[in-house]
Structures are given as C-alpha cells and as structure tokens.
Motif scaffolding. Structure first.
Motif, mmCIF file in Angstrom:
data_model
loop_
_atom_site.group_PDB
_atom_site.id
_atom_site.type_symbol
_atom_site.label_atom_id
_atom_site.label_comp_id
_atom_site.label_asym_id
_atom_site.label_seq_id
_atom_site.Cartn_x
_atom_site.Cartn_y
_atom_site.Cartn_z
ATOM 1 N N GLY A 164 0.784 -1.221 0.000
ATOM 2 C CA GLY A 164 0.000 0.000 0.000
ATOM 3 C C GLY A 164 0.815 1.269 0.000
ATOM 4 O O GLY A 164 0.268 2.352 -0.163
ATOM 5 N N TYR A 165 2.127 1.171 0.183
ATOM 6 C CA TYR A 165 2.993 2.341 0.168
ATOM 7 C C TYR A 165 3.843 2.295 -1.097
ATOM 8 O O TYR A 165 4.653 1.400 -1.281
ATOM 9 N N TYR A 166 3.656 3.273 -1.946
ATOM 10 C CA TYR A 166 4.306 3.279 -3.245
ATOM 11 C C TYR A 166 5.428 4.311 -3.333
ATOM 12 O O TYR A 166 5.868 4.654 -4.427
ATOM 13 N N ASP A 167 5.894 4.800 -2.197
ATOM 14 C CA ASP A 167 6.928 5.835 -2.200
ATOM 15 C C ASP A 167 8.181 5.382 -2.940
ATOM 16 O O ASP A 167 8.670 6.083 -3.821
ATOM 17 N N GLY A 168 8.694 4.224 -2.581
ATOM 18 C CA GLY A 168 9.954 3.750 -3.160
ATOM 19 C C GLY A 168 9.865 3.431 -4.627
ATOM 20 O O GLY A 168 10.695 3.867 -5.426
ATOM 21 N N ILE A 169 8.853 2.679 -5.017
ATOM 22 C CA ILE A 169 8.749 2.264 -6.418
ATOM 23 C C ILE A 169 8.390 3.438 -7.316
ATOM 24 O O ILE A 169 8.884 3.551 -8.429
ATOM 25 N N CYS A 222 1.145 6.033 -10.623
ATOM 26 C CA CYS A 222 1.859 6.851 -9.630
ATOM 27 C C CYS A 222 1.323 8.283 -9.501
ATOM 28 O O CYS A 222 1.248 8.790 -8.385
ATOM 29 N N PRO A 223 0.948 8.977 -10.584
ATOM 30 C CA PRO A 223 0.401 10.327 -10.389
ATOM 31 C C PRO A 223 -0.933 10.342 -9.659
ATOM 32 O O PRO A 223 -1.359 11.378 -9.160
ATOM 33 N N LEU A 224 -1.602 9.203 -9.572
ATOM 34 C CA LEU A 224 -2.898 9.134 -8.911
ATOM 35 C C LEU A 224 -2.801 8.693 -7.464
ATOM 36 O O LEU A 224 -3.773 8.794 -6.723
ATOM 37 N N LEU A 225 -1.639 8.193 -7.041
ATOM 38 C CA LEU A 225 -1.447 7.681 -5.688
ATOM 39 C C LEU A 225 -0.765 8.720 -4.818
ATOM 40 O O LEU A 225 -0.276 9.721 -5.292
ATOM 41 N N GLY A 226 -0.706 8.453 -3.544
ATOM 42 C CA GLY A 226 0.036 9.323 -2.647
ATOM 43 C C GLY A 226 -0.860 10.021 -1.646
ATOM 44 O O GLY A 226 -2.084 10.006 -1.738
ATOM 45 N N ALA A 227 -0.212 10.642 -0.673
ATOM 46 C CA ALA A 227 -0.933 11.355 0.374
ATOM 47 C C ALA A 227 -1.570 12.616 -0.200
ATOM 48 O O ALA A 227 -1.001 13.290 -1.053
ATOM 49 N N ASN A 228 -2.749 12.930 0.249
ATOM 50 C CA ASN A 228 -3.479 14.138 -0.147
ATOM 51 C C ASN A 228 -3.750 14.207 -1.650
ATOM 52 O O ASN A 228 -3.856 15.285 -2.218
ATOM 53 N N GLN A 229 -3.817 13.074 -2.302
ATOM 54 C CA GLN A 229 -4.129 12.986 -3.732
ATOM 55 C C GLN A 229 -3.161 13.812 -4.593
ATOM 56 O O GLN A 229 -3.515 14.312 -5.642
ATOM 57 N N ILE A 265 -0.574 4.662 -23.933
ATOM 58 C CA ILE A 265 -1.141 6.008 -24.046
ATOM 59 C C ILE A 265 -0.799 6.865 -22.832
ATOM 60 O O ILE A 265 -0.454 8.034 -22.975
ATOM 61 N N THR A 266 -0.858 6.295 -21.634
ATOM 62 C CA THR A 266 -0.622 7.109 -20.442
ATOM 63 C C THR A 266 0.857 7.382 -20.187
ATOM 64 O O THR A 266 1.224 8.486 -19.816
ATOM 65 N N ILE A 267 1.714 6.385 -20.390
ATOM 66 C CA ILE A 267 3.139 6.574 -20.125
ATOM 67 C C ILE A 267 3.775 7.520 -21.149
ATOM 68 O O ILE A 267 4.637 8.317 -20.813
#
Length: 111
Positions: free
Chosen positions: A6-11, A20-27, A97-99
């Motif tokens: 559930g934590y994607y900081d490292g990867i 990755c642009p959709l994940l993280g703290a505070n959106q 398309i997204t990358i």
C-alpha cells in the motif's frame, strides 16, 4: 528503504508507472526522480521511449499468441486464455497512451 503493501513511495520514486500520479498522500501523486530521455516528433514530446518500444513488442507478441490460441480447436480453457490476452492487449494499449504522454497527467481523462 522498506517496502510495505500500500505504500508506493519507493517504487514510484524510481519507476514511471501510470498509477503513480494518482497515488500518494493528499491525492498529490508521485513523480519519479529520474526520467528516460524524451524525443520530440513534429512538435510533440514523446516520453519514456524505451517503455514504448517494449509495449510495441508486447502488443506484437500478444497478437501472435492470440492467433495461435484461436487456431487450437480442442484446447481446454481456450476461450479464457483468449479473453486474458485481449484484456492484456487493452491494458498494454492504455499503458502506452498514459506513459507516453499522449494523454497528459493534468488532463481530466487521465484518471
């Protein structure tokens, strides 16, 4: 760096992934620390060219696998395997398309 579920900081700091642009703290999302070289084609900036080449090869190989699976008439699970490869093909196209930056991260369509 310790990796936990559930934590994607490292990867997300080392790899460019579509989520990755959709994940993280505070959106806010994550941005990688390093990028591959960008290529400009007719005033359009193409990102992650190495990933795009791998995606094109994956699409080509997926079409070959679908063709071979559909040619087998008595294979057990043939329909399920074809469905799996159709979904894999769709996910690879969406990744392409997204990358690549065809759909920018700031677009409403991206999420």
């Amino acid at each position: 760096m310790k990796y936990r579920f559930g934590y994607y900081d490292g990867i997300c700091n080392t790899v460019q992934m579509a989520a990755c642009p959709l994940l993280g703290a505070n959106q806010v999302g994550y941005e990688p620390n390093c990028y591959a070289r960008n290529i400009e084609v007719r005033s359009a900036l193409i990102f992650q060219m190495a990933t795009l080449i791998i995606d094109i090869i994956a699409l080509f190989m997926t079409v070959i696998m679908i063709f071979h699976i559909r040619s087998k008439y008595t294979a057990v699970g043939r329909k399920e395997m074809v469905l799996f490869f159709y979904l894999y093909f769709l996910m690879t196209v969406l990744d392409f398309i997204t990358i690549s930056g065809i759909i920018p991260i700031s677009s409403v369509v991206y999420p």
